[in-house]
Write a protein that holds these residues in place. Sequence first.
Motif, PDB file in Angstrom:
ATOM      1  N   ASN A  16       0.824  -1.205   0.000  1.00  0.00           N
ATOM      2  CA  ASN A  16       0.000   0.000   0.000  1.00  0.00           C
ATOM      3  C   ASN A  16       0.856   1.253   0.000  1.00  0.00           C
ATOM      4  O   ASN A  16       0.561   2.232  -0.697  1.00  0.00           O
ATOM      5  N   ARG A  17       1.949   1.241   0.799  1.00  0.00           N
ATOM      6  CA  ARG A  17       2.827   2.398   0.828  1.00  0.00           C
ATOM      7  C   ARG A  17       3.518   2.587  -0.524  1.00  0.00           C
ATOM      8  O   ARG A  17       3.681   3.725  -1.005  1.00  0.00           O
ATOM      9  N   THR A  18       3.929   1.491  -1.144  1.00  0.00           N
ATOM     10  CA  THR A  18       4.550   1.582  -2.473  1.00  0.00           C
ATOM     11  C   THR A  18       3.567   2.138  -3.490  1.00  0.00           C
ATOM     12  O   THR A  18       3.918   2.979  -4.331  1.00  0.00           O
ATOM     13  N   GLY A  19       2.308   1.676  -3.431  1.00  0.00           N
ATOM     14  CA  GLY A  19       1.295   2.190  -4.352  1.00  0.00           C
ATOM     15  C   GLY A  19       1.031   3.671  -4.143  1.00  0.00           C
ATOM     16  O   GLY A  19       0.857   4.424  -5.107  1.00  0.00           O
ATOM     17  N   ARG A  20       1.029   4.093  -2.870  1.00  0.00           N
ATOM     18  CA  ARG A  20       0.796   5.513  -2.589  1.00  0.00           C
ATOM     19  C   ARG A  20       1.968   6.358  -3.099  1.00  0.00           C
ATOM     20  O   ARG A  20       1.776   7.466  -3.601  1.00  0.00           O
ATOM     21  N   ARG A  21       3.196   5.827  -2.931  1.00  0.00           N
ATOM     22  CA  ARG A  21       4.356   6.563  -3.438  1.00  0.00           C
ATOM     23  C   ARG A  21       4.284   6.715  -4.964  1.00  0.00           C
ATOM     24  O   ARG A  21       4.585   7.784  -5.517  1.00  0.00           O
ATOM     25  N   ARG A  22       3.915   5.649  -5.646  1.00  0.00           N
ATOM     26  CA  ARG A  22       3.795   5.712  -7.103  1.00  0.00           C
ATOM     27  C   ARG A  22       2.715   6.704  -7.528  1.00  0.00           C
ATOM     28  O   ARG A  22       2.905   7.480  -8.472  1.00  0.00           O
ATOM     29  N   ASN A  23       1.589   6.669  -6.846  1.00  0.00           N
ATOM     30  CA  ASN A  23       0.523   7.609  -7.187  1.00  0.00           C
ATOM     31  C   ASN A  23       0.950   9.049  -6.930  1.00  0.00           C
ATOM     32  O   ASN A  23       0.643   9.945  -7.719  1.00  0.00           O
ATOM     33  N   ARG A  24       1.660   9.260  -5.813  1.00  0.00           N
ATOM     34  CA  ARG A  24       2.136  10.592  -5.503  1.00  0.00           C
ATOM     35  C   ARG A  24       3.176  11.050  -6.534  1.00  0.00           C
ATOM     36  O   ARG A  24       3.181  12.204  -6.960  1.00  0.00           O
ATOM     37  N   TRP A  25       4.077  10.146  -6.934  1.00  0.00           N
ATOM     38  CA  TRP A  25       5.093  10.492  -7.941  1.00  0.00           C
ATOM     39  C   TRP A  25       4.449  10.833  -9.283  1.00  0.00           C
ATOM     40  O   TRP A  25       4.840  11.795  -9.938  1.00  0.00           O
ATOM     41  N   PHE A  26       3.439  10.060  -9.676  1.00  0.00           N
ATOM     42  CA  PHE A  26       2.783  10.347 -10.955  1.00  0.00           C
ATOM     43  C   PHE A  26       2.015  11.655 -10.892  1.00  0.00           C
ATOM     44  O   PHE A  26       2.000  12.424 -11.871  1.00  0.00           O
ATOM     45  N   ALA A  27       1.376  11.948  -9.755  1.00  0.00           N
ATOM     46  CA  ALA A  27       0.610  13.184  -9.624  1.00  0.00           C
ATOM     47  C   ALA A  27       1.511  14.409  -9.628  1.00  0.00           C
ATOM     48  O   ALA A  27       1.123  15.476 -10.116  1.00  0.00           O
ATOM     49  N   GLN A  28       2.739  14.267  -9.117  1.00  0.00           N
ATOM     50  CA  GLN A  28       3.634  15.416  -9.028  1.00  0.00           C
ATOM     51  C   GLN A  28       4.581  15.532 -10.218  1.00  0.00           C
ATOM     52  O   GLN A  28       4.806  16.629 -10.733  1.00  0.00           O
ATOM     53  N   VAL A  29       5.142  14.422 -10.654  1.00  0.00           N
ATOM     54  CA  VAL A  29       6.186  14.452 -11.681  1.00  0.00           C
ATOM     55  C   VAL A  29       5.853  13.583 -12.887  1.00  0.00           C
ATOM     56  O   VAL A  29       6.109  13.962 -14.027  1.00  0.00           O
ATOM     57  N   GLY A  30       5.279  12.437 -12.642  1.00  0.00           N
ATOM     58  CA  GLY A  30       5.102  11.453 -13.710  1.00  0.00           C
ATOM     59  C   GLY A  30       4.298  11.958 -14.891  1.00  0.00           C
ATOM     60  O   GLY A  30       4.633  11.670 -16.051  1.00  0.00           O
ATOM     61  N   TRP A  31       3.238  12.709 -14.641  1.00  0.00           N
ATOM     62  CA  TRP A  31       2.404  13.181 -15.751  1.00  0.00           C
ATOM     63  C   TRP A  31       3.165  14.130 -16.663  1.00  0.00           C
ATOM     64  O   TRP A  31       2.890  14.205 -17.867  1.00  0.00           O
ATOM     65  N   ARG A  32       4.171  14.831 -16.115  1.00  0.00           N
ATOM     66  CA  ARG A  32       4.982  15.708 -16.943  1.00  0.00           C
ATOM     67  C   ARG A  32       5.831  14.903 -17.932  1.00  0.00           C
ATOM     68  O   ARG A  32       5.975  15.294 -19.088  1.00  0.00           O
ATOM     69  N   HIS A  33       6.368  13.789 -17.448  1.00  0.00           N
ATOM     70  CA  HIS A  33       7.115  12.914 -18.348  1.00  0.00           C
ATOM     71  C   HIS A  33       6.210  12.353 -19.437  1.00  0.00           C
ATOM     72  O   HIS A  33       6.638  12.220 -20.599  1.00  0.00           O
ATOM     73  N   LEU A  34       4.986  12.031 -19.087  1.00  0.00           N
ATOM     74  CA  LEU A  34       4.044  11.514 -20.081  1.00  0.00           C
ATOM     75  C   LEU A  34       3.725  12.562 -21.134  1.00  0.00           C
ATOM     76  O   LEU A  34       3.705  12.269 -22.337  1.00  0.00           O
ATOM     77  N   VAL A  35       3.477  13.786 -20.694  1.00  0.00           N
ATOM     78  CA  VAL A  35       3.201  14.869 -21.651  1.00  0.00           C
ATOM     79  C   VAL A  35       4.415  15.135 -22.534  1.00  0.00           C
ATOM     80  O   VAL A  35       4.302  15.340 -23.749  1.00  0.00           O
ATOM     81  N   ALA A  36       5.618  15.122 -21.938  1.00  0.00           N
ATOM     82  CA  ALA A  36       6.836  15.327 -22.721  1.00  0.00           C
ATOM     83  C   ALA A  36       7.026  14.217 -23.747  1.00  0.00           C
ATOM     84  O   ALA A  36       7.417  14.478 -24.906  1.00  0.00           O
ATOM     85  N   LEU A  37       6.746  12.984 -23.359  1.00  0.00           N
ATOM     86  CA  LEU A  37       6.874  11.863 -24.291  1.00  0.00           C
ATOM     87  C   LEU A  37       5.889  11.998 -25.448  1.00  0.00           C
ATOM     88  O   LEU A  37       6.251  11.764 -26.616  1.00  0.00           O
ATOM     89  N   LEU A  38       4.658  12.381 -25.155  1.00  0.00           N
ATOM     90  CA  LEU A  38       3.669  12.581 -26.216  1.00  0.00           C
ATOM     91  C   LEU A  38       4.084  13.719 -27.152  1.00  0.00           C
ATOM     92  O   LEU A  38       3.907  13.635 -28.370  1.00  0.00           O
ATOM     93  N   GLY A  39       4.657  14.797 -26.558  1.00  0.00           N
ATOM     94  CA  GLY A  39       5.130  15.902 -27.389  1.00  0.00           C
ATOM     95  C   GLY A  39       6.269  15.492 -28.306  1.00  0.00           C
ATOM     96  O   GLY A  39       6.320  15.887 -29.475  1.00  0.00           O
ATOM     97  N   VAL A  40       7.186  14.664 -27.789  1.00  0.00           N
ATOM     98  CA  VAL A  40       8.301  14.186 -28.613  1.00  0.00           C
ATOM     99  C   VAL A  40       7.795  13.298 -29.738  1.00  0.00           C
ATOM    100  O   VAL A  40       8.228  13.421 -30.893  1.00  0.00           O
ATOM    101  N   LEU A  41       6.874  12.405 -29.428  1.00  0.00           N
ATOM    102  CA  LEU A  41       6.311  11.538 -30.464  1.00  0.00           C
ATOM    103  C   LEU A  41       5.572  12.350 -31.525  1.00  0.00           C
ATOM    104  O   LEU A  41       5.671  12.061 -32.724  1.00  0.00           O
ATOM    105  N   PHE A  42       4.830  13.355 -31.089  1.00  0.00           N
ATOM    106  CA  PHE A  42       4.103  14.203 -32.034  1.00  0.00           C
ATOM    107  C   PHE A  42       5.066  14.968 -32.933  1.00  0.00           C
ATOM    108  O   PHE A  42       4.801  15.168 -34.126  1.00  0.00           O
ATOM    109  N   SER A  43       6.197  15.402 -32.380  1.00  0.00           N
ATOM    110  CA  SER A  43       7.176  16.152 -33.163  1.00  0.00           C
ATOM    111  C   SER A  43       7.956  15.256 -34.112  1.00  0.00           C
ATOM    112  O   SER A  43       8.326  15.676 -35.209  1.00  0.00           O
TER     113      SER A  43
END
Length: 304
Positions: A16-43
Amino acid sequence: MSARSELASPVRGNLNRTGRRRNRWFAQVGWRHLVALLGVLFSLFPIVFVLSAALNPLGTLSTTELVPTGGVSLSNFGGLFERTAFGRWFLNSLLIAGLASFASVFLSALAAYAFSRMRFRGRRVGLLSLLLIQMFPQFLAIVAIYLIFGTITDLWPSIGFNTPWGLLLLYLGGALGVNTWLMKGFFDTLPRELDESATMDGASHAQVFFRIMLPLVAPILAVAGLLAFIGTINEFLMANVFLTSTDSKTLAVGMYGLLEGNERNNNFGIFAAGTLLTAIPTVLVFQFLQRYIVSGLTSGAVKG
């Protein structure tokens, strides 16, 4: 059962703690990496598609795929130089874009220095006029310019239609404008004590401009030169009107001719190969000027 429950509860807690850490990481940083990856693929998608079309041995639009499956060949690059005057277009574009961007930056720097450091009658009107003129595209005066160059071609053919010098003069007619305003703002940030100190030491306005001011405004000169080069080498409307002979065309006009009429499908591979080669000068100019831009940004960040 109780022992198993006691052993399973710490494991479940760790999960549960590992899952919460992952969710917190995605909410703070992870989604930015996803958006950057989509932007690179689009370019990268159009670049990969053009590269695939240039390496397609069949050289047609209908057979081009994102990932080539029919083999790889450089025949389109060979056909580009054999069937067209691409080499001549390339040299014409480099000549016109290089001279036009250099002259544009130089004239804009002179005008910006005068507007920033000197006080004279009509200064404010001149600045506002430059700003207002830029609101109207140069192509609006194409009819009048065409008539003027028709007379120039009869009197001085060397600077008339189908000559790089005539098109260069046309581009220099709109050289001032936005670049002058950008450079003036950069000149305004330089302390006037530099001018006064140099003047007290006996320096003239030309010496102050070339030896003191220009080295300090190198970042804005690099940016203006890069924008002018890209805008000139990609310009099509004016060049298409004034350049009609095959040997006088620029890359934009010549490459457009490959897709005219019913040959669009058959010439797409050659067009894609020419597109890749056309990007080389812009990339080289950017790489050459990048160090001036970065050095200007870093020096400005620690200024004061």
